[in-house]
Structure formats: C-alpha cells, structure tokens
Design a protein around this motif. Structure first.
Motif, short mmCIF file in Angstrom:
data_model
loop_
_atom_site.label_atom_id
_atom_site.label_comp_id
_atom_site.label_asym_id
_atom_site.label_seq_id
_atom_site.Cartn_x
_atom_site.Cartn_y
_atom_site.Cartn_z
N ALA A 54 -44.34 47.47 15.76
CA ALA A 54 -44.31 46.79 16.91
C ALA A 54 -44.75 47.57 18.34
N GLY A 55 -44.78 49.02 18.32
CA GLY A 55 -44.80 49.90 19.20
C GLY A 55 -43.99 50.99 19.25
N PRO A 56 -43.98 51.97 20.22
CA PRO A 56 -43.28 53.40 19.88
C PRO A 56 -41.66 53.07 19.88
N ASN A 57 -41.07 53.70 18.64
CA ASN A 57 -39.50 53.56 18.63
C ASN A 57 -39.06 52.18 18.50
N SER A 58 -39.84 51.17 18.14
CA SER A 58 -39.37 49.76 18.05
C SER A 58 -38.24 49.57 16.71
N PRO A 59 -37.44 48.86 16.73
CA PRO A 59 -36.53 48.55 15.50
C PRO A 59 -37.26 47.78 14.45
N LEU A 60 -38.47 47.15 15.00
CA LEU A 60 -39.41 46.47 14.02
C LEU A 60 -40.54 47.04 13.19
N ASN A 61 -40.43 48.54 13.54
CA ASN A 61 -41.19 49.46 12.89
C ASN A 61 -40.74 49.73 11.43
N LYS A 62 -41.01 49.25 10.35
CA LYS A 62 -40.53 49.46 8.97
C LYS A 62 -41.47 48.71 8.04
N VAL A 63 -41.23 48.96 6.79
CA VAL A 63 -41.78 48.20 5.60
C VAL A 63 -40.62 47.41 4.92
N VAL A 64 -40.97 46.39 4.84
CA VAL A 64 -39.99 45.29 4.43
C VAL A 64 -40.25 44.46 3.15
N GLY A 65 -39.25 44.05 2.26
CA GLY A 65 -39.80 43.13 1.45
C GLY A 65 -40.56 43.69 0.23
N VAL A 66 -40.78 44.77 0.14
CA VAL A 66 -41.82 45.55 -0.83
C VAL A 66 -41.19 45.44 -2.27
N GLY A 67 -41.69 45.33 -3.24
CA GLY A 67 -41.15 45.40 -4.60
C GLY A 67 -40.99 43.93 -5.25
N PHE A 68 -41.30 42.95 -4.65
CA PHE A 68 -40.94 41.78 -5.35
C PHE A 68 -42.37 41.11 -5.67
N GLY A 69 -43.59 41.76 -5.48
CA GLY A 69 -44.82 41.15 -5.68
C GLY A 69 -45.66 42.30 -6.35
N GLY A 70 -45.05 42.98 -7.22
CA GLY A 70 -45.60 44.20 -7.97
C GLY A 70 -45.37 45.52 -7.37
N VAL A 71 -45.86 46.55 -7.90
CA VAL A 71 -45.68 47.80 -7.54
C VAL A 71 -46.73 48.28 -6.58
N PRO A 72 -46.90 48.72 -5.41
CA PRO A 72 -47.75 49.38 -4.91
C PRO A 72 -48.65 50.60 -5.59
N SER A 73 -49.67 50.66 -5.31
CA SER A 73 -50.69 51.43 -6.10
C SER A 73 -50.71 52.91 -5.21
N ASP A 74 -50.98 53.96 -5.45
CA ASP A 74 -51.13 55.12 -4.45
C ASP A 74 -52.14 54.83 -3.44
N ALA A 75 -53.00 54.34 -3.54
CA ALA A 75 -54.14 53.87 -2.39
C ALA A 75 -53.22 52.97 -1.32
N GLN A 76 -52.67 52.02 -1.78
CA GLN A 76 -51.74 51.03 -0.94
C GLN A 76 -50.92 51.99 -0.21
N TRP A 77 -49.96 52.79 -0.89
CA TRP A 77 -49.04 53.66 0.11
C TRP A 77 -49.84 54.87 1.12
N GLU A 78 -51.10 55.32 0.48
CA GLU A 78 -51.66 56.09 1.27
C GLU A 78 -52.26 55.27 2.64
N ALA A 79 -52.67 54.07 2.62
CA ALA A 79 -53.27 53.17 3.68
C ALA A 79 -52.12 53.16 4.53
N VAL A 80 -51.00 52.59 4.02
CA VAL A 80 -49.93 52.49 4.92
C VAL A 80 -49.44 53.53 5.66
N GLU A 81 -49.27 54.70 4.85
CA GLU A 81 -48.85 56.06 5.66
C GLU A 81 -49.97 56.41 6.65
N ARG A 82 -51.44 56.19 6.21
CA ARG A 82 -52.23 56.50 7.41
C ARG A 82 -52.19 55.58 8.76
N ALA A 83 -51.79 54.30 8.47
CA ALA A 83 -51.66 53.43 9.67
C ALA A 83 -50.71 54.00 10.38
#
Length: 282
Positions: A54-83
């Motif tokens: 949501a912006g610098p230092n916001s409490p909304l900055n997080k990955v939520v709800g993951v793990g109930f729709g499959g296991v992320p691939s390495d490529a998916q984690w890499e894309a999130v980490e780049r973002a």
C-alpha cells in the motif's frame, strides 16, 4: 456448540483466509484511489492469497492467505520478491499453520526468517447472547464521527497494552491512520464507539462477509483500560453479528495478550496460528 467442540478444519481456515485476503486487498485499492497516495501500490494473486503493498511502511504490506490454493512455484515467489524489492520493501508472509506445510519449508529455504506469530480465534454464533457491562455505552456510527473514532483507535494502537507478548510491528501514527482509514473505506465496515463516563473511550469495527463476522480495529484509550470497554465492544458486535445470521465470528490477536484473554472470556477458541516470516530486500 461449545468452545471445546469447535474444531477448525482446513476448509474453515481457508474460508477465513479468503475473507481476510479480500479485506486487505480492498484496503490497498482504497488507498491507491486517494490523491495523496502517490501510486506505487499493488496486489498480486498467489496460491489463493495475495501479495499486497500500500505504500512505504504500511501495515497492509504483506502476503496473506497463501497456501489454500496450491503451493507457489519458485517463479511465483521470485515475481513477488521482485515486486517488493522494486519498492524497497521487505516481503512479509503471514502463513497459517493449516496451510500446505510445504510452503513454510520453501520459505525457509529461500531465506525467510521467522519473526513472530499471531492467533486467529473463532466462535460459532447461533443461539447465543452476550451481556455487556452497564457502565459502558456502545454506539454504532457508520456515517458520522469518523475522525473521533479514528483518533481513538490510532491512540490506542500507538500505546499498546503491555500484557502478553509485545506487538511484532510498530507504525508511525500518520501511516497507521492512513491504513485504518483505507480499511474503513471499502464499504463493508461498521464502526463502533464505546463511551465511559460520557467520554469516548474505545473503538472497534465489524465486517460481515459471507457469513463471517470479522471483529477488528479494537483499541481503548489508555486511561480507560481495565474498565470493561473491550468487553462491551465485543458483546455489542457479537450480538449484532448473530442477529444478522452470521454463523462464525473471528478475531486476530497477539499470543498471550489482553485482547486474547478478553476474547476467550467471551467464548472464542483458538482456531489456528499464523507464522510471520520476513525476507529483507536484496
């Protein structure tokens, strides 16, 4: 159904996590619509959850709800980490212990460190009534008084209760206020103010989404603590949620906190725990 027989299976946890993911994503979207936000925020779907910024230092900055729709691939984690790296932010994953267990091992292998936990408590609502302390008056106010409500909630959050484990996050007042405002601009939030001795003493929110009553935003001004304010806010919201035919109420607390003690005294049971794992930007 009694507290002792409330068993939380993976389907129930997935239902709660989907609701939470939607709330955070809509809050980020509301912030991006504000002229002062300056853009730069994002939400990205990942394995049934979302990576939010949501912006610098916001409490909304997080990955939520993951793990109930499959296991992320390495490529998916890499894309999130780049973002997150592109905006200079750490990646914070809030991982339910009922999510696919392979995800925790993968995050550890990717260099994430465990920093804290938070508890998700829940309760079935059918056929119950909650008494409220007569010394505290609770008013629902969705249309007016937002600034008073916001000031009280931000003040309460800025002076956390010392009972239990300390909060794992601490945010500047202006950033916290912006996040609270955005979460309350999504159109599915009801606000409550508690008055004690004629003074605004505490505030809280209630979201009723797909039969789930999500209790959040609860804070009490320091001088009014230990006076029944949170008990009154809990009772009022639970009674309204039950009257609206919600079947499940949920609340998130710090482990061992006064908030958790209050919730369990009202009939909540521990459903599951989220591990908070963090990876700093490269």
């Amino acid at each position: 159904m009694s507290v002792a027989t409330f068993f939380c299976d993976t389907d129930t946890a997935a239902r709660i996590e989907r609701m939470e993911t939607g709330v955070i994503a809509r809050g980020v979207g509301a912030g991006l619509q504000r002229a002062e936000s300056g853009g730069g925020g994002f939400t990205r779907e990942i394995a049934g959850g979302a990576a939010c910024f949501a912006g610098p230092n916001s409490p909304l900055n997080k990955v939520v709800g993951v793990g109930f729709g499959g296991v992320p691939s390495d490529a998916q984690w890499e894309a999130v980490e780049r973002a997150y790296a592109e905006v200079g932010a750490a990646v914070q994953v809030e991982l339910a212990h009922l999510a696919d267990p392979r995800i925790g091992a993968e995050l550890t292998a990717r260099g994430y460190r465990l920093t804290s936990f938070e508890n998700v408590l829940g309760m079935r609502l059918a056929g119950r009534v909650w008494p409220s302390p007569q010394s505290v008056e609770v008013r629902r106010d969705d249309e007016t008084g937002f600034d008073t409500w916001l000031d009280i909630v931000v003040e309460g959050f800025a002076h956390p209760d010392e009972d239990g484990l300390p909060a794992h996050e601490d945010f500047p007042r202006d950033i916290l206020a912006a996040a609270v405002r955005d979460l309350n601009a999504t159109g599915d939030t009801h606000r409550y103010l508690a008055y004690r001795a004629g003074e605004p003493a505490g505030g809280a929110t209630l979201r009723m989404i797909d039969g789930i009553a999500a209790l959040g935003g609860a804070a009490t001004r320091p001088q009014h603590r230990r006076k029944g304010v949170q008990t009154a806010l809990l009772a009022t919201r639970l009674n309204e949620a039950a009257a609206a035919d919600c079947d499940l109420a949920v609340i998130t607390t710090q482990p061992g906190s006064k908030s958790q003690r209050n919730a369990q005294a009202q009939g909540f049971a521990l459903l599951y725990t989220r591990a908070v794992l963090v990876k700093d930007p490269a």
